[in-house]
Design a protein around this motif. Structure first.
Motif, PDB file in Angstrom:
ATOM      1  N   ARG A 145       0.828  -1.211   0.000  1.00  0.00           N
ATOM      2  CA  ARG A 145       0.000   0.000   0.000  1.00  0.00           C
ATOM      3  C   ARG A 145       0.859   1.256   0.000  1.00  0.00           C
ATOM      4  N   SER A 146       2.014   1.195   0.650  1.00  0.00           N
ATOM      5  CA  SER A 146       2.906   2.350   0.652  1.00  0.00           C
ATOM      6  C   SER A 146       3.404   2.651  -0.756  1.00  0.00           C
ATOM      7  N   ARG A 147       3.701   1.610  -1.512  1.00  0.00           N
ATOM      8  CA  ARG A 147       4.152   1.827  -2.891  1.00  0.00           C
ATOM      9  C   ARG A 147       3.040   2.477  -3.724  1.00  0.00           C
ATOM     10  N   ARG A 148       1.806   1.972  -3.585  1.00  0.00           N
ATOM     11  CA  ARG A 148       0.692   2.544  -4.347  1.00  0.00           C
ATOM     12  C   ARG A 148       0.422   3.989  -3.935  1.00  0.00           C
ATOM     13  N   LEU A 149       0.505   4.264  -2.638  1.00  0.00           N
ATOM     14  CA  LEU A 149       0.262   5.623  -2.163  1.00  0.00           C
ATOM     15  C   LEU A 149       1.351   6.577  -2.649  1.00  0.00           C
ATOM     16  N   GLU A 150       2.578   6.103  -2.689  1.00  0.00           N
ATOM     17  CA  GLU A 150       3.670   6.943  -3.194  1.00  0.00           C
ATOM     18  C   GLU A 150       3.442   7.285  -4.666  1.00  0.00           C
ATOM     19  N   ARG A 151       3.027   6.289  -5.459  1.00  0.00           N
ATOM     20  CA  ARG A 151       2.761   6.542  -6.877  1.00  0.00           C
ATOM     21  C   ARG A 151       1.594   7.522  -7.044  1.00  0.00           C
ATOM     22  N   GLN A 152       0.565   7.367  -6.219  1.00  0.00           N
ATOM     23  CA  GLN A 152      -0.577   8.268  -6.292  1.00  0.00           C
ATOM     24  C   GLN A 152      -0.178   9.693  -5.939  1.00  0.00           C
ATOM     25  N   THR A 153       0.679   9.857  -4.923  1.00  0.00           N
ATOM     26  CA  THR A 153       1.132  11.191  -4.542  1.00  0.00           C
ATOM     27  C   THR A 153       1.984  11.822  -5.637  1.00  0.00           C
ATOM     28  N   GLU A 154       2.853  11.023  -6.267  1.00  0.00           N
ATOM     29  CA  GLU A 154       3.679  11.546  -7.358  1.00  0.00           C
ATOM     30  C   GLU A 154       2.815  12.003  -8.528  1.00  0.00           C
ATOM     31  N   ASP A 155       1.833  11.191  -8.904  1.00  0.00           N
ATOM     32  CA  ASP A 155       0.962  11.572 -10.024  1.00  0.00           C
ATOM     33  C   ASP A 155       0.210  12.863  -9.714  1.00  0.00           C
ATOM     34  N   LYS A 206      -5.930  23.303   3.773  1.00  0.00           N
ATOM     35  CA  LYS A 206      -6.821  24.132   4.578  1.00  0.00           C
ATOM     36  C   LYS A 206      -6.878  25.557   4.026  1.00  0.00           C
ATOM     37  N   ASP A 207      -5.729  26.060   3.522  1.00  0.00           N
ATOM     38  CA  ASP A 207      -5.670  27.414   2.966  1.00  0.00           C
ATOM     39  C   ASP A 207      -6.053  27.466   1.488  1.00  0.00           C
ATOM     40  N   LEU A 208      -6.291  26.284   0.861  1.00  0.00           N
ATOM     41  CA  LEU A 208      -6.630  26.202  -0.568  1.00  0.00           C
ATOM     42  C   LEU A 208      -5.568  26.879  -1.431  1.00  0.00           C
ATOM     43  N   ASP A 209      -4.300  26.699  -1.057  1.00  0.00           N
ATOM     44  CA  ASP A 209      -3.172  27.295  -1.785  1.00  0.00           C
ATOM     45  C   ASP A 209      -2.621  26.243  -2.736  1.00  0.00           C
ATOM     46  N   ALA A 210      -2.819  26.468  -4.039  1.00  0.00           N
ATOM     47  CA  ALA A 210      -2.424  25.461  -5.023  1.00  0.00           C
ATOM     48  C   ALA A 210      -0.911  25.293  -5.082  1.00  0.00           C
ATOM     49  N   ASP A 211      -0.150  26.404  -5.049  1.00  0.00           N
ATOM     50  CA  ASP A 211       1.310  26.313  -5.153  1.00  0.00           C
ATOM     51  C   ASP A 211       1.900  25.567  -3.955  1.00  0.00           C
ATOM     52  N   ARG A 212       1.448  25.949  -2.765  1.00  0.00           N
ATOM     53  CA  ARG A 212       1.957  25.269  -1.564  1.00  0.00           C
ATOM     54  C   ARG A 212       1.537  23.809  -1.534  1.00  0.00           C
ATOM     55  N   ALA A 213       0.326  23.519  -1.997  1.00  0.00           N
ATOM     56  CA  ALA A 213      -0.127  22.126  -2.025  1.00  0.00           C
ATOM     57  C   ALA A 213       0.711  21.292  -2.984  1.00  0.00           C
ATOM     58  N   LYS A 214       1.038  21.868  -4.142  1.00  0.00           N
ATOM     59  CA  LYS A 214       1.861  21.140  -5.101  1.00  0.00           C
ATOM     60  C   LYS A 214       3.253  20.868  -4.543  1.00  0.00           C
ATOM     61  N   GLU A 215       3.836  21.908  -3.926  1.00  0.00           N
ATOM     62  CA  GLU A 215       5.157  21.734  -3.320  1.00  0.00           C
ATOM     63  C   GLU A 215       5.116  20.725  -2.168  1.00  0.00           C
ATOM     64  N   ALA A 216       4.049  20.799  -1.353  1.00  0.00           N
ATOM     65  CA  ALA A 216       3.926  19.854  -0.236  1.00  0.00           C
ATOM     66  C   ALA A 216       3.760  18.424  -0.741  1.00  0.00           C
ATOM     67  N   LEU A 217       3.027  18.246  -1.837  1.00  0.00           N
ATOM     68  CA  LEU A 217       2.867  16.900  -2.404  1.00  0.00           C
ATOM     69  C   LEU A 217       4.206  16.357  -2.911  1.00  0.00           C
ATOM     70  N   GLU A 218       4.998  17.205  -3.542  1.00  0.00           N
ATOM     71  CA  GLU A 218       6.309  16.760  -4.027  1.00  0.00           C
ATOM     72  C   GLU A 218       7.199  16.330  -2.868  1.00  0.00           C
ATOM     73  N   ARG A 219       7.219  17.141  -1.805  1.00  0.00           N
ATOM     74  CA  ARG A 219       8.060  16.804  -0.649  1.00  0.00           C
ATOM     75  C   ARG A 219       7.517  15.581   0.083  1.00  0.00           C
ATOM     76  N   LEU A 220       6.184  15.448   0.120  1.00  0.00           N
ATOM     77  CA  LEU A 220       5.597  14.267   0.748  1.00  0.00           C
ATOM     78  C   LEU A 220       5.932  13.006  -0.044  1.00  0.00           C
ATOM     79  N   ALA A 221       5.949  13.119  -1.378  1.00  0.00           N
ATOM     80  CA  ALA A 221       6.297  11.953  -2.196  1.00  0.00           C
ATOM     81  C   ALA A 221       7.736  11.505  -1.930  1.00  0.00           C
TER      82      ALA A 221
END
Length: 761
Positions: free
Chosen positions: A188-198, A294-309
């Motif tokens: 599941r971790s592998r699938r979640l990582e792929r989902q976060t990257e996409d 929570k802040d609906l900030d697209a740029d920060r969300a994209k950056e956070a997703l990259e770092r989370l991946a």
């Protein structure tokens, strides 16, 4: 009739009614004349006092004692006159039927003699001489506050201690369950990582809001990112539960007699790998994503997703490494468990054979039936382990051992039937046959385990040898590429050669990751050096790929890649020696032994620092502080190398603390706080390597006793420093010193120091 005392024109007294009825007050004047008015009547109803009621709702039934042998109880007691005393009565009954004298323990009551109370009590069965298979019967007795002091007793409950066989079987079952959960979480971790990257690579399709430079997050994207965050949070919770299950498995294995240091160290290393998966960085990245959503900030969300991946990738690698390590460690543990079970069954069968001629027939039949059932269970477990070892080609040997166990079980049943019919000599003969059939199984399993460990070590050594050969080949070709860049050769041809070598390094990285999942002594530092080499190769290729190629920079980058490849080769060579010289198949024991050695060195430094406190302000102390700081810095460098090895999570924090202490000591500053920091560092390092010491004592070391003398008292450095500062100061430990322990251990430590200090409770 009850006479009352008369004094002049009054009377007084008391009487005790024993039956219900109407009582009349008869009063006669001194002159004999009757009194005017109605006589006084007292209707009384006498209710007999009821006995107290006492129940034990928790556990409320017969149960199995926990591994800690501390049973929490909840007692419900009540009485209409109030409760005077409550105590617990317990007695041990051995598995052979012998009973110990009853032991009584007082249960504290709240003040005021309440008529009903809910009490909590912990029944501690330690130091009661309990053995696997024994039982403890307990009940609660309560006495009320009436003049007669009536008593009541709860029903008698039974606590049974699991046998070693049951504990081993439970450990095997728990091991299988944990392995399945680890596989599921890793997938599941592998699938979640792929989902976060996409999700992080998706480009937003709408522009910014008018008058606002920040881009708003679309509802659909926000929902998908929120689902990723929730899934990651759930996975972190499951990984934490898995870590707790591993600790429970370690305790149950220890209780089952599996005191093999290798097995315990393997479980400790797997727990460390899972702790690495639960890194604070991953939690921080998850918090950043949740705040951006929570802040609906697209740029920060994209950056956070990259770092989370990126953090998820490290988590997934740690889980996959833990999965393979646990599979091998679990197989080693199962074989050790089954070896102990086979030898115990052989020993118990031999004891049965010795008693067969004189033992009670009914009891002998029951014991033999139990041995046969356990031997059948052993055969089934051997078959299941053999299926797991099918890829290693060892299924046939374990199947043969299982057949021997089944044959021994059949002979045990025949011995039981003969004993039931009264044929003692025939039953003993069949029992001896079962003993001979089962006796070689334990040795066969031990040999199989040793052979399996050797095979696994050789497999990893061969993989390292292949990696060394490939690294050497790539290093030679990379050196040629670096020379070509410096000579100004054709950039396009050299760039193609550089790209081919870069792909070779990536394939080598994949092979090395597989080897590191099979043995903990394969240090991640070699993979880090290869990653650095691949990065330098990429930069060298990019330097000659633009319209204005820079051959000099490309040559420097290619030469840096050569240096990184040499570092990787050195690490691989060191890992090969560690793996080939290890004693376990998975190499987890030796990977952490170094921390124990460093902890002992830190203990010496902390004692030396405490000894310098009385010399504050002297010139000799400055010289000693310089030497002490140099030794502290040398130890910090060793911790840094241990962190670079990657086999000791937390070594980086210990190294940073050691460096900070070294800087303070080298600057000539030392105080009580510095000494306490040294002691805390020592204890943290000792805790990190504590599981490596195992529970086996050196039986070959000769032990001598001696009479105590005046210098036999040992005071820890912190206590000595406190006494020198203020001899009358209490010795109670601080909260920082206590917070490393469990609540039970804290209570023991506080009680110990309270008695030393003679302080009130």
């Amino acid at each position: 009739r009850a006479p009352l005392a008369v004094r002049a024109n009054g009377f007084a007294g008391e009487f005790t009614p024993w039956v219900s009825g109407t009582y009349r007050l008869a009063v006669t004047a001194a002159s004999g004349a009757p009194l005017a008015g109605d006589s006084v009547t007292l209707p009384l109803r006498v209710v007999p006092d009821s006995a107290p009621r006492v129940d034990v709702p928790v556990p409320g039934a017969d149960t199995v004692a926990p591994l800690s042998l501390r049973v929490p109880l909840v007692i419900d007691a009540r009485d209409d006159h109030g409760l005077h005393a409550v105590w617990l009565e317990s007695r041990r009954i051995s598995r052979l039927g012998f009973s110990d004298p009853e032991k009584s323990e007082t249960v504290p009551l709240p003040p005021g003699e309440p008529d009903r109370t809910i009490l909590t009590f912990q029944l501690d069965l330690n130091r009661r001489g309990l053995l696997p298979g024994d039982s403890v019967r307990y009940r609660v007795r309560a006495v009320d506050n009436s003049p007669a002091g009536q008593a009541a007793v709860s029903r008698e409950y039974v606590l049974r201690l699991a046998t070693l066989s049951e504990l081993r079987e439970a450990a095997r079952v728990a091991s299988g369950q944990i392995g399945g959960r680890l596989d599921s979480i890793a997938d599941r971790s592998r699938r979640l990582e792929r989902q976060t990257e996409d999700l992080s690579r998706e480009q937003p399709r709408e522009g910014a809001r008018p008058g606002n430079t920040k881009e708003s997050l679309r509802y659909e994207s926000a929902q998908r990112a929120e689902n990723v965050a929730k899934a990651q949070e759930t996975m972190l919770r499951e990984v934490q539960e898995l870590k707790q299950a591993l600790e429970a498995l370690r305790q149950s294995a220890e209780a089952a007699g599996l005191n093999d240091p290798e097995w315990q160290k393997q479980l400790a290393e797997i727990q460390d790998q899972i702790q690495r998966a639960l890194s604070p960085e991953l939690r921080e990245r998850l918090a950043e994503l949740q705040q951006a959503l929570k802040d609906l900030d697209a740029d920060r969300a994209k950056e956070a997703l990259e770092r989370l991946a990126e953090a998820q990738q490290r988590m997934r690698e740690a889980l996959e490494r833990s999965r393979e390590l646990f599979r091998r460690a679990a197989l080693e543990g199962d074989l050790a468990n089954l070896t102990a079970e086979a030898r115990q069954l052989t020993q118990e069968q031999a004891q049965w054979n010795d008693r067969a001629a004189t033992a009670d027939s009914a009891r002998a039949v029951a014991e033999q039936a139990d041995l046969a059932t356990r031997t059948d269970s052993l055969a089934g477990a051997l078959g299941r382990v053999g299926e797991q070892l099918a890829p290693e080609g060892r299924q046939a040997k374990l199947a043969a051992a299982a057949d021997q166990a089944r044959q021994a079980a059949g002979q045990m049943r025949q011995a039981g039937r003969e004993a039931q019919q009264g044929n003692r000599s025939e039953s003993k003969q069949k029992g001896e046959q079962a003993e001979k059939t089962l006796e070689p199984v334990g040795d066969q399993l031990e040999q199989e385990r040793d052979s399996l460990q050797t095979e696994w070590r050789q497999e990893v050594v061969q993989a390292i040898d292949r990696a060394l050969t490939e690294t050497t080949r790539i290093t030679q070709r990379q050196l040629e590429v670096a020379d070509s860049f410096r000579r100004g050769a054709d950039p396009s041809a050299t760039r193609v050669r550089q790209g081919a070598l870069e792909e070779g390094v990536q394939r080598l990285l994949d092979q090395l990751k597989q080897a590191s999942g099979k043995n903990a002594l394969v240090s991640p530092s070699a993979a880090g050096a290869l990653s650095a080499a691949a990065l330098q190769m990429q930069r060298a290729r990019e330097a000659v790929s633009n319209p204005n190629p820079n051959a000099r920079e490309a040559g420097d980058r290619a030469a840096a890649a050569v240096d990184a490849l040499n570092v990787a080769a050195y690490d691989l060579l060191r890992n090969r020696g560690d793996v080939s010289g290890s004693g376990s198949g998975s190499g987890l024991a030796e990977a952490m032994e170094r921390m124990s050695q460093l902890a002992q060195q830190q203990g010496g430094l902390s004692q030396q620092g405490a000894g310098l406190l009385p010399q504050l302000g002297t010139g000799a102390m400055q010289l000693e502080l310089g030497r002490l700081g140099a030794r502290q810095r040398a130890l910090a460098e060793q911790l840094e190398r241990l962190r670079a090895g990657g086999n000791m999570p937390g070594a980086g924090e210990l190294a940073d603390e050691a460096k900070s202490l070294a800087r303070q000591l080298e600057a000539g500053r030392i105080d009580r706080q510095t000494v306490e920091r040294q002691e805390r560092l020592f204890r943290r390092m000792l805790d990190a390597g504590r599981t490596l010491q195992g529970s086996e004592e050196d039986q070959e070391k000769e032990r001598q006793s001696m009479t105590a003398s005046g210098d036999s008292v040992f005071l820890p450095p912190a206590r000595r420093a406190r006494l020198e500062a203020d001899p009358s100061a209490p010795v109670m430990p601080t909260w920082e010193e206590l917070q490393r322990f469990s609540p039970e251990e804290r209570w023991l430590v506080v009680e110990y120091f309270r008695r030393l200090s003679r302080l009130p409770r």
